[in-house]
Write an enzyme that holds these catalytic residues in place. Structure first.
Site: not given
Ligand code: PGA
Length: 226
Positions: A8, A86, A151, A157, A187
């Site tokens: 990110k 995303h 996702e 997150g 996560s």
């Molecule tokens: P995360 O993000 O592992 O922090 O939940 C995953 C993503 O957004 O691809």
């Protein structure tokens, strides 16, 4: 297994160089693929033993698109893998634009990790499959370089991944629509990764937070690669 890290808006060119150097010292069985999406300002030109991917791009070779990154810029770093759809980008991109990006990436032979996922309201209304089907309806599900990443928005997150049974149901459903490889993201961490990778049709994971520190990402790879 596929271990993809979405960094990110984290890491600078200098810190990503250290990240890449550590990853480069590792070796893994060819059954595994490691993909890292750094911020584009941090793309590296050196030889890498992992796939460097782009979190974002504009569907053009080059041109009058202020602030954007075109294919020419990806080519300079040998980038052949892109993330599309995303949820953090869907806030700014509608389905038509996402389709345009997919078609462009397909035309030029990029590997595409195409992200889909429902929010908690959709899940509670039992409309997940319907919603995901819509997110996929405009893209070529037979594209041989397509990887689909499931996702769920509520798990990104949040520190709490989706329920294993829910992931399994969705991956089964996606497998009935496409033979593309399937990832789970949201996560993923050292406590849940093994169980997630064990789910039927799960070909890998897309990791955000737990891959930001290279030592954590390396541990996830080492402990779970095949
Ligand atoms: P995360 O993000 O592992 O922090 O939940 C995953 C993503 O957004 O691809």
């Amino acid at each position: 297994m596929i271990f993809a890290a979405n960094l990110k808006c984290n890491h600078t060119r200098s810190t990503f160089k250290l990240y890449a150097d550590q990853l480069n010292r590792l070796s893994w069985d060819k059954n595994n693929e490691i993909i890292v999406f750094p911020p584009s300002i941090a793309f590296l030109e050196q030889d890498l033993n992992f796939t460097q991917g782009a979190q974002n791009f504009y569907p053009c070779i080059n041109g009058a698109y202020t602030g954007e990154i075109g294919k020419e810029h990806l080519d300079e770093f040998g980038i052949k893998c892109v993330l599309i759809g995303h949820s953090e980008r869907r806030k700014f991109e509608n389905n038509d634009f996402i389709k345009e990006k997919f078609d462009f990436a397909k035309k030029y032979g990029f590997k595409v990790i195409f992200c889909i996922g429902e929010d908690i309201k959709t899940k509670k209304e039992n409309k997940t499959n319907e919603f995901l089907r819509k997110q996929l309806e405009n893209i070529d599900l037979k594209y041989d370089k397509l990887i689909i990443a499931y996702e769920p928005i509520y798990s990104i997150g949040s520190g709490i991944s989706a329920d294993l049974k829910d992931i399994e149901n969705v991956l089964n459903f996606l497998n009935s629509l496409s033979k593309a490889k399937l990832l789970y993201g949201g996560s993923v961490n050292e406590n849940n990764i093994a169980q997630i990778l064990n789910i039927n049709h799960c070909d890998g994971v897309l990791i955000g937070t737990a891959a930001l520190k290279i030592e954590n990402f390396i541990k996830l790879i080492k402990d779970n690669s095949c």
